[in-house]
Design an enzyme around this catalytic site. Structure first.
Site, PDB file in Angstrom:
ATOM      1  N   ASP A 268       0.793  -0.965   0.285  1.00  0.00           N
ATOM      2  CA  ASP A 268       0.335  -0.058   0.050  1.00  0.00           C
ATOM      3  C   ASP A 268       1.242   1.625   0.018  1.00  0.00           C
ATOM      4  O   ASP A 268       1.889   1.559  -0.143  1.00  0.00           O
ATOM      5  CB  ASP A 268      -1.270  -0.142   1.053  1.00  0.00           C
ATOM      6  CG  ASP A 268      -2.431   0.175   1.372  1.00  0.00           C
ATOM      7  OD1 ASP A 268      -2.734   1.436   0.138  1.00  0.00           O
ATOM      8  OD2 ASP A 268      -2.973   0.019   1.579  1.00  0.00           O
TER       9      ASP A 268
ATOM     10  N   ASP B 142      -9.946   3.648  -3.388  1.00  0.00           N
ATOM     11  CA  ASP B 142     -10.530   2.273  -3.033  1.00  0.00           C
ATOM     12  C   ASP B 142     -12.198   2.004  -3.459  1.00  0.00           C
ATOM     13  O   ASP B 142     -12.827   3.358  -3.547  1.00  0.00           O
ATOM     14  CB  ASP B 142     -10.780   2.240  -1.168  1.00  0.00           C
ATOM     15  CG  ASP B 142      -9.775   2.792  -0.726  1.00  0.00           C
ATOM     16  OD1 ASP B 142      -8.503   2.270  -1.509  1.00  0.00           O
ATOM     17  OD2 ASP B 142      -9.335   1.389   0.077  1.00  0.00           O
TER      18      ASP B 142
HETATM   19  C1  GLA Z   1      -5.583   1.445   1.193  1.00  0.00           C
HETATM   20  C2  GLA Z   1      -6.126   0.824   0.417  1.00  0.00           C
HETATM   21  C3  GLA Z   1      -7.214  -0.473   0.499  1.00  0.00           C
HETATM   22  C4  GLA Z   1      -6.754  -1.467   1.809  1.00  0.00           C
HETATM   23  C5  GLA Z   1      -6.327  -0.259   3.609  1.00  0.00           C
HETATM   24  C6  GLA Z   1      -6.276  -1.049   4.232  1.00  0.00           C
HETATM   25  O1  GLA Z   1      -7.481   2.156   1.338  1.00  0.00           O
HETATM   26  O2  GLA Z   1      -6.304   1.127  -0.822  1.00  0.00           O
HETATM   27  O3  GLA Z   1      -7.166  -1.995  -0.410  1.00  0.00           O
HETATM   28  O4  GLA Z   1      -5.931  -2.034   2.195  1.00  0.00           O
HETATM   29  O5  GLA Z   1      -6.035   0.892   2.691  1.00  0.00           O
HETATM   30  O6  GLA Z   1      -6.672   0.204   5.647  1.00  0.00           O
END
Ligand code: GLA
Length: 413
Positions: free
Chosen positions: A174, A229
């Site tokens: 990430d 997301d």
């Molecule tokens: C980010 C990623 C998500 C998830 C969250 C976890 O937002 O894009 O897919 O992994 O972190 O905290």
């Protein structure tokens, strides 16, 4: 007298120079190709998009070893594992907030008391693979555990050595709380560290599309998020599909565009909307990572006809590995199409209107890339039916708002 032709010496010299130049340039391009190959993450993974499950969309931080194991059981008992859903991916929130005194990441005692190695052993004993999560910054996005920035080698070793032979198979990496440097600087450090462990680990770049990762991701990871997301709504899902489509030409075996994990089964969309969601992910050669509670047999049964549709899965896993594109946009009526192996084509007719009457969407063969005069065998992969006769010219369907038809077309004459 000899009849063989004689060339002036200057011709010979020219010829020699030409041959030498050709040899030099071909060995140069061979060297360049070899150097290119060396710069790839030659881990041999992701030759088709990865399939499995990830904890985030349904559980967020509410995870523990018991439910991860139950998910592995669910994948097997439901038959989803047999269809290819083999990665069990633990997302954020699996580790303690701080490292141990040697700087190692520590599995969270309260939720993973047996440690990750025990979970890996369990998952592997079921014939599945285990994925884990870290971050190219100082903390992960939940801020409940440290990121790997500055600890890449150490963490890569940890992921690769929880169990001598069978450890982590997949890393989602990430982008939160980083130091402001470019992802093209931070991500390759982890890639190199993982490569150094000698264990082939699928590398999923979760950089949200910030710096067009589709343009550089192929040398760094096996897939790259092209979007922020997803959430469990039509608007979110369809916008991710749109953003991801822009990079279709850059996806290929070994490196895939990733519009985020599946929401099918989480309850926020209608049946038709989930069918569109799964169809779009399949034809876009996106990772098929289930995001619902697979440990819950009732929940799994409710969506088995969508996520367990083998014909649609086969489109996603097609060896040609070409991502479908929007080939025609007529307001809310769209045609998405792309080639698949065996001189076949996948075509999706999409009515993306939010409301209103049923609408008719038509794809002409030349919208799909098929010669206009061809006769075509048409397979409806949601109805599981092949039309009784070969079709000329186009395929048409009338459908309600927010729904689609998905066909495989095979020119037969
Ligand atoms: C980010 C990623 C998500 C998830 C969250 C976890 O937002 O894009 O897919 O992994 O972190 O905290």
């Amino acid at each position: 007298m000899s009849t063989s032709p004689t060339f002036p010496c200057s011709y010979c010299l020219l010829l020699l120079l030409l041959v030498a130049a050709l040899l030099a340039s071909s060995s140069k391009s061979a060297a360049a190709a070899a150097a290119d190959r060396r710069s790839l993450i030659a881990n041999g993974l992701g030759m088709t998009p990865p399939m499995g499950w990830n904890s985030w969309n349904h559980f967020h931080c509410d995870i523990n070893e018991k439910m991860i194991k139950a998910t592995a059981d669910g994948l097997v008992s439901s038959g989803l594992a047999k269809l290819g859903y083999v990665y069990v991916n633990i997302d954020d929130c699996w580790a303690e907030k701080t490292r141990d005194c040697k700087g190692n990441l520590r599995p969270k005692k309260s939720t993973f008391p047996s440690g990750i190695k025990a979970v890996a052993d369990y998952v592997h004993s079921k014939g599945l693979k285990l994925g884990i999560y870290s971050d190219a910054g100082y903390y992960t996005c939940s801020k409940t555990q440290p990121g790997s920035l500055g600890y890449e080698e150490q963490d890569a070793q940890t992921f690769a050595s929880w169990n001598l032979l069978q450890d982590i198979d997949y890393l989602k990496y990430d982008n939160c709380f980083n130091d402001g440097s470019r992802p093209t600087i931070r991500y390759p450090v982890m890639t190199r560290a993982l490569m150094k462990t000698g264990r082939p680990i699928y590398i999923s770049l979760c950089e949200w599309g910030d710096l067009h990762p589709a343009e550089w991701g192929f040398n760094v990871g096996n897939s790259w998020r092209t979007t922020n997301d997803i959430s469990d709504t039509w608007e979110s899902m369809i916008s991710k599909a749109d953003e991801n489509e822009v990079y279709a030409h850059l996806a290929r075996p070994g490196g895939w565009n990733d519009p985020d994990m599946l929401e099918v089964g989480n309850g926020g969309m209608t049946e038709n909307e989930y069918v569109v969601h799964f169809s779009l992910w399949a034809i876009s050669k996106s990772p098929l990572l289930l995001g619902f509670d697979v440990a819950n047999a009732t929940a799994t049964r409710a969506v088995a006809h969508i996520v367990g549709n083998e014909e649609v899965i086969r489109i996603n896993q097609d060896p040609l590995g070409v991502q479908a594109k929007k080939t025609r946009m007529m307001g809310s009526r769209e045609i998405w199409a792309g080639p698949i192996s065996g001189y076949r084509f996948v075509v999706m007719l999409l009515n993306r209107a939010d409301a209103g009457d049923d609408d008719t969407v038509t794809a002409y063969w030349d919208d799909v890339g098929i010669p206009a005069k061809s006769l075509v065998e048409v397979r409806d992969v949601w109805e599981h039916k092949t039309l009784g006769r070969a079709v000329a010219g186009n395929i048409s369907a009338t459908m309600p708002p927010r729904s689609c038809k998905l066909y495989i077309l095979k020119p037969v004459g």
